[in-house]
Write an enzyme that holds these catalytic residues in place. Structure first.
Site, PDB file in Angstrom:
ATOM      1  N   HIS A   2      61.592  92.050 -52.286  1.00  0.00           N
ATOM      2  CA  HIS A   2      60.753  92.745 -51.759  1.00  0.00           C
ATOM      3  C   HIS A   2      58.794  93.050 -52.337  1.00  0.00           C
ATOM      4  O   HIS A   2      58.049  92.410 -51.497  1.00  0.00           O
ATOM      5  CB  HIS A   2      61.077  94.717 -51.965  1.00  0.00           C
ATOM      6  CG  HIS A   2      60.075  95.391 -51.500  1.00  0.00           C
ATOM      7  ND1 HIS A   2      59.576  95.040 -49.952  1.00  0.00           N
ATOM      8  CD2 HIS A   2      59.258  96.335 -52.038  1.00  0.00           C
ATOM      9  CE1 HIS A   2      58.557  96.311 -50.162  1.00  0.00           C
ATOM     10  NE2 HIS A   2      58.641  96.900 -51.487  1.00  0.00           N
ATOM     11  N   HIS A  21      54.015  96.817 -58.129  1.00  0.00           N
ATOM     12  CA  HIS A  21      54.022  97.920 -56.967  1.00  0.00           C
ATOM     13  C   HIS A  21      55.194  99.190 -56.687  1.00  0.00           C
ATOM     14  O   HIS A  21      55.262 100.006 -57.160  1.00  0.00           O
ATOM     15  CB  HIS A  21      53.508  97.836 -55.766  1.00  0.00           C
ATOM     16  CG  HIS A  21      55.184  97.466 -54.937  1.00  0.00           C
ATOM     17  ND1 HIS A  21      54.624  96.949 -54.447  1.00  0.00           N
ATOM     18  CD2 HIS A  21      55.997  98.515 -54.062  1.00  0.00           C
ATOM     19  CE1 HIS A  21      55.901  96.375 -53.306  1.00  0.00           C
ATOM     20  NE2 HIS A  21      55.786  98.144 -53.026  1.00  0.00           N
ATOM     21  N   GLU A  40      57.708 103.360 -59.530  1.00  0.00           N
ATOM     22  CA  GLU A  40      58.236 104.880 -58.991  1.00  0.00           C
ATOM     23  C   GLU A  40      60.290 104.548 -59.033  1.00  0.00           C
ATOM     24  O   GLU A  40      60.584 105.490 -59.528  1.00  0.00           O
ATOM     25  CB  GLU A  40      58.470 104.318 -57.482  1.00  0.00           C
ATOM     26  CG  GLU A  40      58.506 105.210 -56.755  1.00  0.00           C
ATOM     27  CD  GLU A  40      57.714 106.168 -55.161  1.00  0.00           C
ATOM     28  OE1 GLU A  40      57.878 107.333 -54.664  1.00  0.00           O
ATOM     29  OE2 GLU A  40      57.213 104.845 -54.525  1.00  0.00           O
ATOM     30  N   ASP A  41      60.349 103.191 -59.575  1.00  0.00           N
ATOM     31  CA  ASP A  41      62.078 102.848 -59.103  1.00  0.00           C
ATOM     32  C   ASP A  41      62.482 102.893 -60.376  1.00  0.00           C
ATOM     33  O   ASP A  41      64.035 102.286 -59.462  1.00  0.00           O
ATOM     34  CB  ASP A  41      62.763 101.898 -57.646  1.00  0.00           C
ATOM     35  CG  ASP A  41      61.638 102.572 -56.517  1.00  0.00           C
ATOM     36  OD1 ASP A  41      61.885 103.736 -56.128  1.00  0.00           O
ATOM     37  OD2 ASP A  41      61.715 101.640 -55.361  1.00  0.00           O
ATOM     38  N   ASP A  44      53.477  96.286 -48.371  1.00  0.00           N
ATOM     39  CA  ASP A  44      55.018  97.092 -48.617  1.00  0.00           C
ATOM     40  C   ASP A  44      54.995  97.203 -47.454  1.00  0.00           C
ATOM     41  O   ASP A  44      57.055  97.096 -47.001  1.00  0.00           O
ATOM     42  CB  ASP A  44      54.286  98.473 -49.936  1.00  0.00           C
ATOM     43  CG  ASP A  44      55.506  98.517 -50.136  1.00  0.00           C
ATOM     44  OD1 ASP A  44      56.382  98.563 -50.110  1.00  0.00           O
ATOM     45  OD2 ASP A  44      54.917 100.104 -49.621  1.00  0.00           O
ATOM     46  N   ASP A  50      46.900  88.339 -19.107  1.00  0.00           N
ATOM     47  CA  ASP A  50      47.045  87.974 -20.473  1.00  0.00           C
ATOM     48  C   ASP A  50      47.927  87.795 -21.443  1.00  0.00           C
ATOM     49  O   ASP A  50      48.267  87.746 -22.465  1.00  0.00           O
ATOM     50  CB  ASP A  50      45.855  88.242 -21.690  1.00  0.00           C
ATOM     51  CG  ASP A  50      45.728  89.754 -21.449  1.00  0.00           C
ATOM     52  OD1 ASP A  50      46.498  90.273 -20.700  1.00  0.00           O
ATOM     53  OD2 ASP A  50      45.392  90.747 -22.015  1.00  0.00           O
TER      54      ASP A  50
HETATM   55 MN    MN Z   1      58.140  98.474 -51.992  1.00  0.00          MN
END
Ligand code: MN
Length: 583
Positions: free
Chosen positions: A55, A79, A83-84, A152, A273
């Site tokens: 990811h 990133h 957090e994880d 993300d 279009d």
């Molecule tokens: Mn993420």
């Protein structure tokens, strides 16, 4: 394992280098971030069963594709680390320095707010508004944080099928209500469209199925048709010494096709279009020349020529559009633009950011680029014009900050629109910014759902709601606190119009109304005054009292009217006491 790492890392390096040169120093930073994040996520899995690290790699690849700088791509890799995983931000700062840690922290902060439904009293709208507010604040701090968040989100949307049904809906809704419009405002049309399409699958599954089946054949038919027309266009351009960089087709996005179909009774015949030609030429002159050449080949449909070069869209989009009666008298749309316009149309402010930065010095990079959102990003256009006037990117950036972002606050309407105001602006400035009539009839304001005085100074991120009274006129006393020229001008001109009016003659009455605070009390009180055909000049509400004394100044000195009004006011639910005096 090692081999796999090399493959993925080289992939990333290649993506970065296809956009710009990379110094040895930068390669080392990227490699360090790659290994650090890989280690931190070791053993973690995505809901899809993929290793978690796939990811952040995808996010970083997207950032590389947008041509962004090394700290942003490194932060993209990192990133989700803070957090994880068990890795703290301090360690990231120690390992990678302040700038990258700042970006990672910014993304982590944006991700913290989670929607828990009505359980804890947060409505969907409140949740979305709060998220939008956070995004805008992030933009005004450092635009790069938002790029990372967008990269993300794009990958999360691409892998949404692995999530439980309810969560899919929530994430898709958020993407279509916040992230796609934000990307659009930043001029990143490609991303906005991609997010819209991905959301559409989950928000309208049946319509998606129906439409994708329905257009499949038609789509192929259209491509075959354009394939036939293409050499004719090329030939005609060549005769006029124009060799385009590229002629290709762009298929209309399924989500925008659906929106358009809703306006045309779901009749696909009306859509001109579905697939359009896109011609990329070398200069602006060639854009117009190519338009002329196409119109010589095939007559244009009246009213369908759009010059977004002379008049760019508010998000900065530039291009020429025309629809012509093409081969066999069938209609075909053409979009004509230069390569720079094309890149900007695809990636908007990111493309611009990358472009400015590629001209930059090391000092420029270290100065930390700071952008903020404006109501419609008209400044994207101004930015482009401006940058040409500055040979030194640092000077350019400095002027940018001073003129656009210093001394500005960003308020939000209850509908979630952003209003850009000077520092110290009040609800009256806000009201005039929305509409002259709203400013003129303004009698009170709510900020973040609490009533505030009209001279309240708006803070960035405030959700501002204006309370109005029909046929109310602006008060001269507002001139003491309004900040915007627009509001001042309007108040003065209203004062002049009623020359015999509220300016000189002391003909006002101040009502002091003690009330038990409840939702809607101010609205009810002002409604009673309105119905008595009395103009409210100002409303003053003190904060934080159980029984606040609302002071309302009205433009009347008529005793009879005043006494009748007092009786009516006393009958309003929640009103405890009413007194009055002439002022
Ligand atoms: Mn993420």
């Amino acid at each position: 394992m090692e081999k796999f790492k090399n493959f993925q890392f080289n992939n990333l390096l290649e993506a970065v280098q296809s956009k710009r040169n990379l110094s040895q120093e930068e390669k080392i930073v990227l490699e360090k971030a790659f290994e650090f994040a890989q280690k931190a996520h070791l053993g973690q899995k995505r809901k899809s069963g993929d290793p978690y690290f796939s990811h952040p790699i995808e996010a970083a690849l997207k950032l590389a594709e947008w041509g962004l700088d090394t700290p942003t791509i490194a932060a993209g890799l990192l990133h989700d680390v803070a957090e994880d995983t068990f890795t703290s931000l301090e360690i990231i700062e120690k390992t990678f320095g302040k700038e990258i840690a700042f970006l990672v922290n910014g993304v982590t902060k944006l991700g913290k707010l989670k929607y828990h439904g009505a359980k804890n009293g947060t409505s969907k709208e409140e949740y979305l508004a709060e998220n939008l507010r956070k995004m805008i604040l992030a933009i005004s701090e450092d635009l790069r944080v938002v790029f990372i968040k967008l990269a993300d989100r794009l990958h999360n949307m691409k892998t949404l099928s692995a999530l439980p049904h309810l969560k899919q809906k929530r994430v898709a809704l958020e993407s279509s209500e916040i992230y796609a419009p934000l990307a659009y405002r930043l001029g990143m049309q490609n991303l906005a469209g991609e997010l819209e399409d991905l959301s559409f699958i989950y928000l309208h599954p049946q319509e998606y199925k129906w439409l994708s089946e329905k257009i499949k054949d038609r789509f192929e038919e259209r491509v075959k048709y354009l394939e036939k027309a293409k050499p004719i266009v090329e030939e005609a351009l060549k005769k006029n010494n124009i060799v385009p960089q590229k002629i290709d087709y762009r298929a209309k996005r399924i989500s925008s096709l659906y929106k358009k179909l809703l306006r045309f009774d779901m009749n696909l015949e009306q859509i001109h279009d579905l697939v359009a030609f896109r011609i990329i030429v070398n200069t602006v002159e060639e854009c117009y020349a190519a338009l002329g050449i196409i119109h010589q080949l095939w007559p244009p449909l009246p009213g369908r020529i759009k010059d977004y070069i002379a008049l760019p869209k508010s998000n900065g989009y530039r291009s020429l559009h025309t629809t012509v009666f093409c081969l066999n008298n069938k209609t075909a749309e053409f979009q004509i633009r230069t390569l720079q316009m094309h890149e900007e149309a695809e990636n908007g402010i990111a493309a611009h950011w990358a472009y400015t930065q590629s001209k930059g010095t090391k000092e420029f990079l270290e100065s930390g680029v700071v952008f903020a959102d404006n109501k419609n990003l008209q400044w994207v256009q101004q930015l482009k014009n401006w940058q040409n006037e500055f040979s030194d990117p640092q000077e350019f950036l400095k002027s940018l900050k001073v003129d656009f972002f210093k001394d500005r606050v960003f308020a939000i309407t209850p509908k979630g629109e952003v209003v850009d105001l000077p520092l110290g602006a009040t609800p009256v400035d806000f009201a005039y910014h929305i509409h002259t009539a709203i400013g003129d009839q303004c009698v009170g304001a709510k900020v973040n759902n609490k009533i505030v005085p009209l001279d309240y100074q708006i803070q960035s991120g405030d959700v501002v709601e204006i309370l109005i009274q029909k046929s109310k006129k602006p008060s001269e006393s507002w001139l003491k606190f309004v900040k915007t020229e627009g509001a001042k001008r309007r108040i003065k001109s209203a004062a002049k119009k009623s020359a015999s009016g509220f300016l000189k003659i002391p003909s006002q009455t101040e009502f002091k109304i003690i009330v038990k605070d409840r939702i809607g009390i101010l609205k009810d009180v002002s409604a009673v005054i309105s119905r008595s055909h009395i103009n409210i000049s100002s409303v003053n509400v003190p904060k934080g009292v159980n029984f606040p004394a609302i002071k309302i100044i009205c433009d009347t000195n008529n005793k009879e009217k005043i006494e009748k009004l007092v009786v009516k006011l006393r009958s309003v639910d929640g009103v405890k006491e009413v007194s009055h005096r002439l002022v």
